[in-house]
Design an enzyme around this catalytic site. Structure first.
Site, mmCIF file in Angstrom:
data_model
loop_
_atom_site.group_PDB
_atom_site.id
_atom_site.type_symbol
_atom_site.label_atom_id
_atom_site.label_comp_id
_atom_site.label_asym_id
_atom_site.label_seq_id
_atom_site.Cartn_x
_atom_site.Cartn_y
_atom_site.Cartn_z
ATOM 1 N N ASN A 164 -82.474 80.668 84.799
ATOM 2 C CA ASN A 164 -81.525 81.537 84.656
ATOM 3 C C ASN A 164 -80.260 80.628 84.800
ATOM 4 O O ASN A 164 -79.758 80.245 85.708
ATOM 5 C CB ASN A 164 -81.488 82.636 85.895
ATOM 6 C CG ASN A 164 -80.323 83.636 85.507
ATOM 7 O OD1 ASN A 164 -79.317 83.627 84.945
ATOM 8 N ND2 ASN A 164 -80.311 84.934 86.234
ATOM 9 N N GLU B 155 -86.017 81.558 79.400
ATOM 10 C CA GLU B 155 -84.513 81.896 79.828
ATOM 11 C C GLU B 155 -84.681 83.232 80.343
ATOM 12 O O GLU B 155 -85.351 84.318 79.882
ATOM 13 C CB GLU B 155 -83.825 82.050 78.397
ATOM 14 C CG GLU B 155 -82.250 82.206 78.905
ATOM 15 C CD GLU B 155 -81.451 82.481 77.924
ATOM 16 O OE1 GLU B 155 -81.702 82.012 76.746
ATOM 17 O OE2 GLU B 155 -80.374 83.309 77.845
ATOM 18 N N PRO C 64 -75.075 78.983 88.489
ATOM 19 C CA PRO C 64 -73.979 79.168 89.387
ATOM 20 C C PRO C 64 -73.990 80.741 89.813
ATOM 21 O O PRO C 64 -74.209 81.677 89.123
ATOM 22 C CB PRO C 64 -72.710 78.932 88.725
ATOM 23 C CG PRO C 64 -73.054 78.732 87.323
ATOM 24 C CD PRO C 64 -74.526 78.288 87.098
ATOM 25 N N ASN C 65 -73.451 81.001 91.101
ATOM 26 C CA ASN C 65 -73.189 82.339 91.778
ATOM 27 C C ASN C 65 -74.665 82.865 92.032
ATOM 28 O O ASN C 65 -74.366 84.051 92.833
ATOM 29 C CB ASN C 65 -72.379 83.113 90.715
ATOM 30 C CG ASN C 65 -70.851 82.434 90.503
ATOM 31 O OD1 ASN C 65 -70.334 82.099 91.727
ATOM 32 N ND2 ASN C 65 -70.548 82.163 89.436
ATOM 33 N N ALA D 105 -73.818 81.702 84.240
ATOM 34 C CA ALA D 105 -72.559 81.663 83.194
ATOM 35 C C ALA D 105 -72.745 80.530 82.352
ATOM 36 O O ALA D 105 -72.289 80.583 81.073
ATOM 37 C CB ALA D 105 -71.295 81.644 83.972
ATOM 38 N N TYR E 65 -75.377 93.662 89.929
ATOM 39 C CA TYR E 65 -76.654 92.839 90.187
ATOM 40 C C TYR E 65 -77.426 93.323 91.086
ATOM 41 O O TYR E 65 -78.827 92.578 91.258
ATOM 42 C CB TYR E 65 -76.429 91.460 90.476
ATOM 43 C CG TYR E 65 -75.435 90.695 89.316
ATOM 44 C CD1 TYR E 65 -76.039 90.080 88.208
ATOM 45 C CD2 TYR E 65 -74.186 90.317 89.357
ATOM 46 C CE1 TYR E 65 -75.560 89.436 87.235
ATOM 47 C CE2 TYR E 65 -73.569 89.766 88.315
ATOM 48 C CZ TYR E 65 -74.134 89.317 87.300
ATOM 49 O OH TYR E 65 -73.486 88.707 86.172
ATOM 50 N N ARG F 228 -72.879 89.691 95.697
ATOM 51 C CA ARG F 228 -72.081 89.629 94.310
ATOM 52 C C ARG F 228 -72.291 91.000 93.618
ATOM 53 O O ARG F 228 -73.390 91.119 93.274
ATOM 54 C CB ARG F 228 -72.745 88.476 93.866
ATOM 55 C CG ARG F 228 -72.119 88.325 92.255
ATOM 56 C CD ARG F 228 -73.018 87.151 91.444
ATOM 57 N NE ARG F 228 -72.352 86.869 90.269
ATOM 58 C CZ ARG F 228 -73.070 86.289 89.134
ATOM 59 N NH1 ARG F 228 -74.272 86.063 89.342
ATOM 60 N NH2 ARG F 228 -72.346 86.059 88.176
ATOM 61 N N HIS G 240 -82.623 86.557 82.793
ATOM 62 C CA HIS G 240 -81.442 87.185 83.020
ATOM 63 C C HIS G 240 -81.891 88.259 83.750
ATOM 64 O O HIS G 240 -82.703 89.068 83.685
ATOM 65 C CB HIS G 240 -80.435 87.559 81.979
ATOM 66 C CG HIS G 240 -79.884 86.374 81.287
ATOM 67 N ND1 HIS G 240 -79.165 85.404 81.737
ATOM 68 C CD2 HIS G 240 -80.494 85.828 80.053
ATOM 69 C CE1 HIS G 240 -78.968 84.352 80.845
ATOM 70 N NE2 HIS G 240 -79.849 84.439 79.798
ATOM 71 N N ARG H 23 -73.235 93.911 77.877
ATOM 72 C CA ARG H 23 -72.138 93.327 78.646
ATOM 73 C C ARG H 23 -71.066 92.963 77.861
ATOM 74 O O ARG H 23 -70.794 92.996 76.694
ATOM 75 C CB ARG H 23 -72.713 92.646 79.747
ATOM 76 C CG ARG H 23 -73.496 93.161 80.586
ATOM 77 C CD ARG H 23 -74.169 92.536 81.777
ATOM 78 N NE ARG H 23 -73.028 92.268 82.752
ATOM 79 C CZ ARG H 23 -73.040 91.012 83.573
ATOM 80 N NH1 ARG H 23 -73.738 90.310 83.734
ATOM 81 N NH2 ARG H 23 -71.863 90.924 84.448
#
Ligand code: DQA
Length: 143
Positions: free
Chosen positions: A74, A98, A10-11, A77, A23, A18, A100, A107
């Protein structure tokens, strides 16, 4: 040619607009182009997808499991709380990386947990879109 699925949660379609301070300004389309260029260099047949829908992402992981297709994921969330995604990843029969863009460990506290990491072959995080390039190289090097 070896097939690889690049799955984005998502996103991530909002990259570029964004939270650019977090990012960066690279757009989602540029990310897709970078994945395709790296895959071409490595001789991989890459299929890059994005969804905001957990059930769609789980369905794609089922297809990857059935086809024994390597996955670069990725989870966005979903990383931090989706046991459904984790359970789908656990069914994969080929390597899972995985990925990111940011380093979640630096964070907010809620981002420090990945429910996916324990069933991934490995994780690449914190290098912006280079995280994807590095992960594709890692997948290409897997037996
Ligand atoms: C992310 C990190 C996640 O915590 C966040 O929810 C995202 C993007 C990353 O690529 O840095 O959407 O997965």
């Amino acid at each position: 040619m070896r097939r690889v699925l690049v799955l984005n949660g998502p996103n991530l379609s909002r990259l570029g607009s964004r939270e650019p301070d977090v990012y960066g300004t690279t757009s989602y389309d540029e990310l897709v182009a970078a994945c395709r260029a790296t895959a071409a260099e490595l001789g991989l047949d890459v299929d890059v997808r994005q969804t905001d829908d957990e059930s769609e992402l789980v369905g794609w992981l089922h297809d990857a499991a059935d086809g024994a297709i390597p996955v670069l994921l990725n989870p966005a969330a979903f990383t931090h709380y989706s046991y459904a995604l984790r359970d789908a990843c656990a069914q994969l029969r080929a390597p899972l990386v995985e990925v990111h863009l940011t380093n979640p460990a630096t964070r907010e506290e809620f981002r420090h947990t990945s429910v996916v990491a324990g069933v991934a072959t490995g994780t690449v995080a914190g290098f912006g879109i280079d995280s994807y390039r590095l992960a594709l190289r890692a997948l290409a090097a897997q037996p």
